[in-house]
Design an enzyme around this catalytic site. Structure first.
Site, PDB file in Angstrom:
ATOM      1  N   SER A  85       0.848  -1.198   0.000  1.00 42.68           N
ATOM      2  CA  SER A  85       0.000   0.000   0.000  1.00 42.68           C
ATOM      3  C   SER A  85       0.884   1.249   0.000  1.00 42.68           C
ATOM      4  O   SER A  85       1.689   1.428  -0.911  1.00 42.68           O
ATOM      5  CB  SER A  85      -0.953  -0.029   1.188  1.00 42.68           C
ATOM      6  OG  SER A  85      -1.971   0.929   1.051  1.00 42.68           O
ATOM      7  N   ASP A 182      -7.992  -3.618  -7.166  1.00 42.92           N
ATOM      8  CA  ASP A 182      -7.527  -3.297  -5.820  1.00 42.92           C
ATOM      9  C   ASP A 182      -8.610  -2.510  -5.073  1.00 42.92           C
ATOM     10  O   ASP A 182      -9.158  -1.520  -5.580  1.00 42.92           O
ATOM     11  CB  ASP A 182      -6.244  -2.469  -5.901  1.00 42.92           C
ATOM     12  CG  ASP A 182      -5.707  -2.111  -4.537  1.00 42.92           C
ATOM     13  OD1 ASP A 182      -4.922  -2.896  -3.978  1.00 42.92           O
ATOM     14  OD2 ASP A 182      -6.095  -1.043  -4.014  1.00 42.92           O
ATOM     15  N   HIS A 244      -6.252  -6.164  -1.337  1.00 47.51           N
ATOM     16  CA  HIS A 244      -5.333  -5.058  -1.080  1.00 47.51           C
ATOM     17  C   HIS A 244      -4.270  -5.542  -0.112  1.00 47.51           C
ATOM     18  O   HIS A 244      -4.544  -5.811   1.049  1.00 47.51           O
ATOM     19  CB  HIS A 244      -6.053  -3.844  -0.501  1.00 47.51           C
ATOM     20  CG  HIS A 244      -5.152  -2.652  -0.331  1.00 47.51           C
ATOM     21  ND1 HIS A 244      -4.618  -1.975  -1.420  1.00 47.51           N
ATOM     22  CD2 HIS A 244      -4.647  -2.050   0.771  1.00 47.51           C
ATOM     23  CE1 HIS A 244      -3.861  -0.983  -0.980  1.00 47.51           C
ATOM     24  NE2 HIS A 244      -3.847  -1.014   0.338  1.00 47.51           N
TER      25      HIS A 244
END
Length: 288
Positions: A85, A182, A244
């Site tokens: 991330s 995502d 994610h």
């Protein structure tokens, strides 16, 4: 009540389990806690309501690297910088800098997991998207001087937070792992479309029209990826189920039907890292 921080969970690629992580189990591993909000690029200070605020992401990263070098990291033969991330963005931005710290290592590579965000030209609302958020972040944190100059010399600094704009100049081998759907990317792109967000979370809410929109969104994303001819230095693995952060989840060891074969993400990355083969795989599974 104890205020001690919770211990960091070393799993998947950072696990010491030889059976499940045979290639990396005995490596030295360091987790840098993400605490600055700028993917380790900030270096500024300001005053808000009479309180002095200090943003020191770039200094934190440099200080950690210097301490690790003093502790022996400079003797490493193999090294990997990775993050998920916001950490995936940090990995992309710091990849070459990390390699420069280890001139004697024989193999230094990077893994960006769930960090290939992009400002959609087809669907994103410019008033409520990644673009103004990154613009504000860079201004607040003073991040411009920490961004690749090869990018900021061509584009506005906030655009240099997007991998599509810096990937061509990264000299160190880097692997991009991302879901084509995502969850964070879809949420930011379609913030005001509850039907699309519901579809991503539960396909019983999907319709033919939503499928069409999401397929168009996927094609826009795929058009931004590195050139396939660079698969030895730019590894790419794009999965389809919405997710994610797959290195930090159970997906890392799940068998995935990709290109007609059952292979785990873990194995595909290991093969790329140890130069067994180039990896440039786009999962064809039509999800959502």
């Amino acid at each position: 009540m104890s205020s001690d921080p919770k211990p960091f969970y070393f799993g998947n690629i950072m696990s010491d389990n030889e059976e499940t992580n045979s290639d990396f189990f005995n490596w030295n591993k360091v987790a840098i806690t993400y605490c600055d909000g700028s993917s380790f690029t900030g270096d500024s200070q300001t005053t808000y309501n009479g309180t002095n605020l200090y943003f020191r992401g770039a200094r934190i990263f440099d200080a950690v690297m210097q301490e690790l070098l003093q502790k022996g990291m400079g003797m490493a033969q193999n090294a990997l910088l990775f993050g998920s991330s916001a950490g995936g963005i940090a990995t992309t931005l710091h990849c070459d800098g990390f390699r420069n710290l280890l001139p004697h290592a024989s193999r230094v590579k990077c893994l960006s997991d769930a960090g290939y965000f992009f400002p959609s030209k087809k669907f994103e609302d410019e008033r409520n998207s990644f673009t103004p958020t990154f613009q504000g972040l860079i201004t607040l944190h003073g991040s411009t001087k920490s961004l690749p100059k090869t990018c900021t010399s061509r584009l506005s600094p906030h655009l240099c937070f997007f991998p599509q704009n810096v990937q061509q100049d990264i000299q160190t081998p880097i692997f991009f792992l991302m879901s084509a759907y995502d969850i964070i990317q879809v949420t930011w792109t379609f913030k005001r479309n509850e039907t699309i967000l519901s579809c991503i979370l539960d396909d019983s809410f999907c319709s033919t029209e939503i499928y069409r929109v999401l397929q168009d969104f996927r094609q826009e994303f795929l058009s931004l990826l590195p050139n396939q001819s660079n698969s030895s230095s730019k590894g790419v693995l794009i999965t389809s189920p919405s997710a994610h952060g797959q290195e930090t989840s159970k997906n890392w060891y799940l068998d995935m039907v990709i290109e007609g074969s059952n292979e785990t993400i873990a194995k595909l990355f290991r093969d790329w890292y140890f130069d067994k083969r180039g990896i440039y795989i786009i999962d064809r599974y039509p999800f959502p």
